[in-house]
Design an enzyme around this catalytic site. Sequence first.
Site, PDB file in Angstrom:
ATOM      1  N   ASP A   1       0.030  -7.635   1.222  1.00 52.78           N
ATOM      2  CA  ASP A   1       0.422  -6.242   1.408  1.00 52.78           C
ATOM      3  C   ASP A   1       1.937  -6.088   1.481  1.00 52.78           C
ATOM      4  O   ASP A   1       2.474  -5.424   2.366  1.00 52.78           O
ATOM      5  CB  ASP A   1      -0.228  -5.646   2.654  1.00 52.78           C
ATOM      6  CG  ASP A   1      -0.186  -4.116   2.657  1.00 52.78           C
ATOM      7  OD1 ASP A   1       0.077  -3.539   1.579  1.00 52.78           O
ATOM      8  OD2 ASP A   1      -0.408  -3.507   3.711  1.00 52.78           O
TER       9      ASP A   1
ATOM     10  N   GLY B   1     -12.154 -22.769  -4.962  1.00 52.03           N
ATOM     11  CA  GLY B   1     -13.473 -22.352  -5.434  1.00 52.03           C
ATOM     12  C   GLY B   1     -14.583 -22.698  -4.476  1.00 52.03           C
ATOM     13  O   GLY B   1     -15.638 -23.191  -4.874  1.00 52.03           O
ATOM     14  N   VAL B   2     -14.351 -22.441  -3.188  1.00 48.42           N
ATOM     15  CA  VAL B   2     -15.378 -22.685  -2.177  1.00 48.42           C
ATOM     16  C   VAL B   2     -15.498 -21.471  -1.262  1.00 48.42           C
ATOM     17  O   VAL B   2     -14.544 -20.717  -1.088  1.00 48.42           O
ATOM     18  CB  VAL B   2     -15.050 -23.925  -1.307  1.00 48.42           C
ATOM     19  CG1 VAL B   2     -15.097 -25.188  -2.130  1.00 48.42           C
ATOM     20  CG2 VAL B   2     -13.696 -23.770  -0.620  1.00 48.42           C
ATOM     21  N   GLN B   3     -16.681 -21.283  -0.710  1.00 49.13           N
ATOM     22  CA  GLN B   3     -16.856 -20.346   0.384  1.00 49.13           C
ATOM     23  C   GLN B   3     -16.871 -21.151   1.668  1.00 49.13           C
ATOM     24  O   GLN B   3     -17.516 -22.205   1.743  1.00 49.13           O
ATOM     25  CB  GLN B   3     -18.157 -19.564   0.228  1.00 49.13           C
ATOM     26  CG  GLN B   3     -18.147 -18.616  -0.966  1.00 49.13           C
ATOM     27  CD  GLN B   3     -19.418 -17.794  -1.063  1.00 49.13           C
ATOM     28  OE1 GLN B   3     -20.105 -17.588  -0.075  1.00 49.13           O
ATOM     29  NE2 GLN B   3     -19.732 -17.322  -2.263  1.00 49.13           N
ATOM     30  N   ILE B   4     -16.155 -20.669   2.667  1.00 56.07           N
ATOM     31  CA  ILE B   4     -15.987 -21.438   3.896  1.00 56.07           C
ATOM     32  C   ILE B   4     -16.272 -20.559   5.112  1.00 56.07           C
ATOM     33  O   ILE B   4     -16.233 -19.333   5.029  1.00 56.07           O
ATOM     34  CB  ILE B   4     -14.559 -22.018   4.006  1.00 56.07           C
ATOM     35  CG1 ILE B   4     -13.504 -20.921   3.783  1.00 56.07           C
ATOM     36  CG2 ILE B   4     -14.371 -23.167   3.040  1.00 56.07           C
ATOM     37  CD1 ILE B   4     -12.081 -21.410   3.891  1.00 56.07           C
TER      38      ILE B   4
ATOM     39  N   GLY C   1       3.701   6.861   8.264  1.00 55.21           N
ATOM     40  CA  GLY C   1       5.077   6.941   7.781  1.00 55.21           C
ATOM     41  C   GLY C   1       5.899   5.744   8.199  1.00 55.21           C
ATOM     42  O   GLY C   1       6.908   5.426   7.581  1.00 55.21           O
ATOM     43  N   ASN C   2       5.483   5.038   9.285  1.00 51.66           N
ATOM     44  CA  ASN C   2       6.173   3.817   9.712  1.00 51.66           C
ATOM     45  C   ASN C   2       5.874   2.629   8.806  1.00 51.66           C
ATOM     46  O   ASN C   2       6.564   1.614   8.859  1.00 51.66           O
ATOM     47  CB  ASN C   2       5.775   3.437  11.135  1.00 51.66           C
ATOM     48  CG  ASN C   2       6.602   4.120  12.197  1.00 51.66           C
ATOM     49  OD1 ASN C   2       6.111   4.963  12.929  1.00 51.66           O
ATOM     50  ND2 ASN C   2       7.881   3.776  12.270  1.00 51.66           N
ATOM     51  N   SER C   3       4.831   2.732   8.012  1.00 47.89           N
ATOM     52  CA  SER C   3       4.382   1.588   7.223  1.00 47.89           C
ATOM     53  C   SER C   3       5.491   1.078   6.309  1.00 47.89           C
ATOM     54  O   SER C   3       6.083   1.829   5.539  1.00 47.89           O
ATOM     55  CB  SER C   3       3.174   1.980   6.376  1.00 47.89           C
ATOM     56  OG  SER C   3       2.523   0.829   5.899  1.00 47.89           O
TER      57      SER C   3
ATOM     58  N   HIS D   1       0.810  -1.211   0.000  1.00 48.04           N
ATOM     59  CA  HIS D   1       0.000   0.000   0.000  1.00 48.04           C
ATOM     60  C   HIS D   1       0.850   1.271   0.000  1.00 48.04           C
ATOM     61  O   HIS D   1       0.344   2.354  -0.258  1.00 48.04           O
ATOM     62  CB  HIS D   1      -1.002   0.001   1.160  1.00 48.04           C
ATOM     63  CG  HIS D   1      -0.412   0.193   2.522  1.00 48.04           C
ATOM     64  ND1 HIS D   1      -0.321  -0.823   3.443  1.00 48.04           N
ATOM     65  CD2 HIS D   1       0.093   1.279   3.136  1.00 48.04           C
ATOM     66  CE1 HIS D   1       0.214  -0.360   4.565  1.00 48.04           C
ATOM     67  NE2 HIS D   1       0.471   0.922   4.400  1.00 48.04           N
TER      68      HIS D   1
END
Length: 517
Positions: free
Chosen positions: A175, A305-308, A247-249, A145
Site C-alpha cells: 500500500d 507456491g505454498v499455502q501456509i 485525509g490523513n492517509s 490507495h
Amino acid sequence: MSDILRRHRVAALLGAALIISPFVMSFAQSANNMSANNMGASNAVATTRTPVAGITAPNGSFAPIVAADKPAVVTVTTVMKAQPETMSDGSPFDGRSPFDEYFRQFFGDQGIPVPRTPPQQAQRTEALGSGFIVDSDGTIVTNNHVVDGATSIKVTLDDGTELPAKLVGRDAKNDLAVLKIKADKPLPTVKWGDSDKLMTGDQVLAIGNPFGIGTTVTSGIVSARGRDLNSGPFDDFIQIDAPINHGNSGGPLVDVNGNVVGINTAIYSPNGGSVGVGFAIPSDQAEKVVAKLMKGGSIEYGYLGVQIQPVTQDVASAVGLDHPGGALVSQVNDGSPAAKAGIETGDVVTSFAGHDIKDPKDLSRAVADVSPGAKEELDVWRKGKSVEISVDVGRNSDDVKTASAEDHGGKSPEQALRVSSLGLGLTDVTPDVREELNLATNQHGALVERVNPDKAASAAGIQPGDVIVGIDQTPVKSARQANQAIAQAGRSGRKSVLLLVDRGDAQIFVAVPFAAG
C-alpha cells in the site's frame, strides 16, 4: 470543510459508516475537558503534581518539530472514474477484507449522498489524501490507495502551491506509492527514521490533511507493534493513538526527533471518525519499498507456491515439535517452485535464506524479499526430523483462491457412517459425493458428515462437508483408514492429532487435541 468534500463521494471509501456529528463530539470533548480542569483545580491546593520524564514534549512543546517537518507535508488530490454499480478499487481495503465495516481509508468522504446517474455513465470523483517529500527534486511518498485508479493527480504544497504530479510507481501489497512533481526551486524534505527502535509508549506526531481542512498535527504514543489487519501479505503495522482521520492517509508519522517512522494508513472506527486506534506502515518497511519504486516503478516479489498456516501448540504436539513456531505447509501448488524443490504438504518451514521463521508472516516476508530466480536454502521439520531443501525462487503470482465448503447432509445407501473418538461422523467419498460436492474424480478421503458439538473436533473448527485427506502427515483414502489413523494417534501418546482437510478450493491443517475429546 472544502467544496470538494461537499460535492463528491470518494470511490475508495467502502462500506457504510455512522458519522457522529462534529458538534456533538466537540461538545462532549469540551465537557470532558471542563470536568478534568475542575477536578484539577479542586485538587491543586492539596496535591502537587510532579511531571514524569518522557511523558511531555521536549522543552514543553513540539513546535520545533512541526516547524521543521510541516513544510514537507503535502495534500494529494486525485480524480478518478467510479462505476455506480461498484466502488471496489482493488486496494487492500476494497471490500474483501473481513474488517471492511471498521477499517476506513482516509479520504474526504463525509457520508454525503451521491446523485444518481444512469448505470452506463461513469462518475468522476475527487479524493483527498496526504503525502510527504523525501527528495528536494519533488519525490513524494503516499499510500497506494490514495492514487489507485486515478486519471489525474494534483499535489498542493504547504504554501498553497498546486502542481500536477506524475505517478512514478506503486505497490498494492505494501500500500505504497511514489509521485513526482516539478517545482522551480528545491523543496523542503523530511528524513526517514528507524521504526525498529520504536517502543510501545514512545511519543509520535501524525501530520496530514484530515477532512481537507488543511495541514494538521496531532500527537500521541505508540500503542502496539506488529499489528496484522489481514489487508495484505506484509502487514506489520504500528498502532498509534494520535488522532488520524479521512485525509490523513499517506501522511508521515514522525518521532520526537522529527524523522519519519511510519506512514499513516488505516483506522479502526465503528463511527467513521478517529477513536484513538490508528495504524501506520513502519518506515523500515516503507523505505525499502520506496527505494525500489523510485528505481523501477514496480516491484517483483519472490514466490514459492505454498499455502501456509500457523503452528499452534496442538499442531506442534501432533508433528513432534517441542514448541510452536514456523509455518505449516497445508498445500503445495502443482508446478510451483516449492513442488519442484520437493517441499511437501505437512512440512513445517523453520528457516528460509538464513532467517528463522517464527510464523507464516515471517516466511511470506522473507520469500517476498528474495529476487525471482535466486536459489535459497530452507529447513523444514518433516516426520520427526529436520530436512534441508534448496529451492529456486519464482516470480510472485497473485490471489490464492480460498473458499468455505457448505454444509452438505445426506448419504447414499452404500455409505457406512463411522464415528471417530473425536466426535466425527465420517463416510467414504463415493462418486455421488464427488458429484454433489463438485470434487475431482480422483478425490479420496473421509467425508465429514456429522460433527458432535460437544467433542474436540467441533471446538477445533472441523465442519460438515470437510474432506479429511491426511492424518498425521499420512494420506487416508476412506473413513475406515481415517478412524484407524485417529485411533493409532491416540495410542501413540500424543496430545493431539493433525488432520489435513480439503475445504472448498483450499487445504488446511487442523490440530485436534485428544484431551478435549
